[in-house]
Design a protein around this motif. Structure first.
Motif, PDB file in Angstrom:
ATOM      1  N   LYS A   1       0.826  -1.213   0.000  1.00  0.00           N
ATOM      2  CA  LYS A   1       0.000   0.000   0.000  1.00  0.00           C
ATOM      3  C   LYS A   1       0.859   1.262   0.000  1.00  0.00           C
ATOM      4  CE  LYS A   1      -2.474   1.354   3.652  1.00  0.00           C
ATOM      5  NZ  LYS A   1      -3.582   1.516   4.636  1.00  0.00           N
ATOM      6  N   ALA A   2       1.953   1.249   0.753  1.00  0.00           N
ATOM      7  CA  ALA A   2       2.834   2.420   0.792  1.00  0.00           C
ATOM      8  C   ALA A   2       3.409   2.721  -0.591  1.00  0.00           C
ATOM      9  CB  ALA A   2       3.966   2.203   1.791  1.00  0.00           C
ATOM     10  N   ASP A   3       3.770   1.672  -1.332  1.00  0.00           N
ATOM     11  CA  ASP A   3       4.305   1.861  -2.686  1.00  0.00           C
ATOM     12  C   ASP A   3       3.241   2.421  -3.620  1.00  0.00           C
ATOM     13  OD1 ASP A   3       6.854   0.742  -2.023  1.00  0.00           O
ATOM     14  OD2 ASP A   3       5.947  -1.249  -2.117  1.00  0.00           O
ATOM     15  N   LEU A   4       2.001   1.970  -3.444  1.00  0.00           N
ATOM     16  CA  LEU A   4       0.910   2.475  -4.278  1.00  0.00           C
ATOM     17  C   LEU A   4       0.625   3.939  -3.957  1.00  0.00           C
ATOM     18  CD1 LEU A   4      -1.267   2.071  -6.358  1.00  0.00           C
ATOM     19  CD2 LEU A   4      -2.695   0.976  -4.607  1.00  0.00           C
ATOM     20  N   PHE A   5       0.713   4.310  -2.687  1.00  0.00           N
ATOM     21  CA  PHE A   5       0.481   5.706  -2.323  1.00  0.00           C
ATOM     22  C   PHE A   5       1.559   6.609  -2.928  1.00  0.00           C
ATOM     23  CE2 PHE A   5       0.803   9.472   0.365  1.00  0.00           C
ATOM     24  CZ  PHE A   5      -0.522   9.859   0.465  1.00  0.00           C
ATOM     25  N   THR A   6       2.821   6.184  -2.844  1.00  0.00           N
ATOM     26  CA  THR A   6       3.882   7.001  -3.427  1.00  0.00           C
ATOM     27  C   THR A   6       3.705   7.119  -4.936  1.00  0.00           C
ATOM     28  OG1 THR A   6       5.376   5.084  -3.595  1.00  0.00           O
ATOM     29  CG2 THR A   6       5.540   6.419  -1.617  1.00  0.00           C
ATOM     30  N   ALA A   7       3.235   6.047  -5.573  1.00  0.00           N
ATOM     31  CA  ALA A   7       2.974   6.115  -7.015  1.00  0.00           C
ATOM     32  C   ALA A   7       1.841   7.095  -7.307  1.00  0.00           C
ATOM     33  CB  ALA A   7       2.629   4.730  -7.551  1.00  0.00           C
ATOM     34  N   SER A   8       0.805   7.087  -6.470  1.00  0.00           N
ATOM     35  CA  SER A   8      -0.321   8.007  -6.682  1.00  0.00           C
ATOM     36  C   SER A   8       0.099   9.455  -6.478  1.00  0.00           C
ATOM     37  CB  SER A   8      -1.472   7.659  -5.727  1.00  0.00           C
ATOM     38  OG  SER A   8      -1.176   8.028  -4.393  1.00  0.00           O
ATOM     39  N   MET A   9       1.144   9.663  -5.681  1.00  0.00           N
ATOM     40  CA  MET A   9       1.674  11.002  -5.446  1.00  0.00           C
ATOM     41  C   MET A   9       2.776  11.354  -6.436  1.00  0.00           C
ATOM     42  SD  MET A   9       0.378  12.716  -2.884  1.00  0.00           S
ATOM     43  CE  MET A   9       1.742  13.767  -2.407  1.00  0.00           C
ATOM     44  N   GLN A  10       3.125  10.406  -7.315  1.00  0.00           N
ATOM     45  CA  GLN A  10       4.205  10.572  -8.278  1.00  0.00           C
ATOM     46  C   GLN A  10       5.542  10.830  -7.573  1.00  0.00           C
ATOM     47  OE1 GLN A  10       2.479  13.634 -10.933  1.00  0.00           O
ATOM     48  NE2 GLN A  10       2.178  12.006 -12.443  1.00  0.00           N
ATOM     49  N   LEU A  11       5.708  10.210  -6.423  1.00  0.00           N
ATOM     50  CA  LEU A  11       6.971  10.276  -5.707  1.00  0.00           C
ATOM     51  C   LEU A  11       7.881   9.165  -6.206  1.00  0.00           C
ATOM     52  CD1 LEU A  11       5.553  10.845  -2.111  1.00  0.00           C
ATOM     53  CD2 LEU A  11       6.683  12.544  -3.557  1.00  0.00           C
ATOM     54  N   PRO A  12       9.202   9.268  -5.946  1.00  0.00           N
ATOM     55  CA  PRO A  12      10.109   8.202  -6.364  1.00  0.00           C
ATOM     56  C   PRO A  12       9.690   6.861  -5.777  1.00  0.00           C
ATOM     57  CG  PRO A  12      11.341  10.134  -5.673  1.00  0.00           C
ATOM     58  CD  PRO A  12       9.911  10.396  -5.315  1.00  0.00           C
ATOM     59  N   GLU A  13       9.912   5.777  -6.509  1.00  0.00           N
ATOM     60  CA  GLU A  13       9.494   4.458  -6.063  1.00  0.00           C
ATOM     61  C   GLU A  13      10.092   4.092  -4.707  1.00  0.00           C
ATOM     62  OE1 GLU A  13      10.262   1.528  -8.999  1.00  0.00           O
ATOM     63  OE2 GLU A  13       8.948   2.431 -10.514  1.00  0.00           O
ATOM     64  N   ASP A  14      11.313   4.521  -4.448  1.00  0.00           N
ATOM     65  CA  ASP A  14      11.982   4.174  -3.194  1.00  0.00           C
ATOM     66  C   ASP A  14      11.915   5.322  -2.185  1.00  0.00           C
ATOM     67  OD1 ASP A  14      13.606   5.914  -4.551  1.00  0.00           O
ATOM     68  OD2 ASP A  14      15.470   4.819  -4.172  1.00  0.00           O
ATOM     69  N   PHE A  15      10.838   6.126  -2.254  1.00  0.00           N
ATOM     70  CA  PHE A  15      10.738   7.313  -1.420  1.00  0.00           C
ATOM     71  C   PHE A  15      10.853   6.989   0.068  1.00  0.00           C
ATOM     72  CE2 PHE A  15       8.008  10.217   1.051  1.00  0.00           C
ATOM     73  CZ  PHE A  15       8.675  11.403   0.819  1.00  0.00           C
ATOM     74  N   VAL A  16      10.059   6.036   0.554  1.00  0.00           N
ATOM     75  CA  VAL A  16      10.058   5.710   1.984  1.00  0.00           C
ATOM     76  C   VAL A  16      11.422   5.205   2.421  1.00  0.00           C
ATOM     77  CG1 VAL A  16       9.093   4.193   3.757  1.00  0.00           C
ATOM     78  CG2 VAL A  16       7.584   5.266   2.069  1.00  0.00           C
TER      79      VAL A  16
END
Length: 210
Positions: free
Chosen positions: A68-83
């Motif tokens: 879910k965290a990866d999907l949220f970052t994708a929805s925000m157009q953040l880098p895949e490894d943001f967290v």
């Protein structure tokens, strides 16, 4: 107003749904995720609810986007490894100047035109839409702040991290949303030189309450 709960997913369909292709399926999942996060917040939204809204099997959501965290970052157009990147910046004690590294990383996200567009939309909508702010706050708290606080042995860690985040968000508001001059056109190196020492103090400086 009572907080909305994410709806129960519809019964799982047999097999994978028909779609015009992988691109179309990924887009439908991402659109559904954005709607679910915006409506119900990060904590209450589930992969099953997103899958139901997109009309796909939950396994397909995991296949394309992971957790879910990866999907949220994708929805925000953040880098895949943001967290992972932010957690590494905050927890890597083998490197010095965590304030400089975190400040530069944060500014670089806003300097990227694609990332800046989504961040601007999120921050701007947060001024009028409480649910957008809730989703982002819950994500940052659950996926970044809480794990770092648990792993940190710094005194007042639970307060230090939100102080640093709040300072950086204020910087983003002044530079990228309100476009206050000369802040709006200052170069990144200059901003890092001014802001990083304060972020460093928030994260590693002596506590004033000792």
């Amino acid at each position: 107003m009572p907080r909305k709960e994410s709806p129960t997913a519809a019964p799982r369909r047999r097999g994978r749904p028909r779609a015009s292709g992988k691109t179309d399926t990924r887009r439908r999942i991402l659109d559904a995720a954005r709607e679910q996060f915006a409506t119900y917040g990060y904590a209450a939204t589930t992969i099953r609810a997103i899958a139901a809204a997109a009309g796909v099997d939950p396994a397909l959501v995991h296949h394309f986007y992971g957790a879910k965290a990866d999907l949220f970052t994708a929805s925000m157009q953040l880098p895949e490894d943001f967290v992972r990147s932010v957690s590494h910046l905050l927890l890597d004690t083998s490197q010095s100047a965590v304030g400089e590294r975190l400040t530069r990383f944060f500014l670089n996200l806003w300097e990227n035109s694609d990332t800046r567009r989504q961040l601007r939309m999120t921050v701007s909508s947060g001024l009028t839409d409480g649910q957008a702010t809730t989703a982002l706050r819950e994500f940052v708290t659950a996926e970044i702040l809480n794990p770092v606080v648990v792993a940190s042995d710094r005194q007042d860690a639970a307060l230090r991290l939100p102080l640093a985040v709040s300072h950086l968000i204020g910087l983003a508001m002044g530079r990228y949303i309100l476009e206050i001059e000369p802040l709006a056109h200052a170069d990144v190196d200059t901003l890092v030189a001014w802001v990083a020492p304060t972020i460093e103090h928030y994260l590693t400086g002596e506590s004033p309450t000792r």
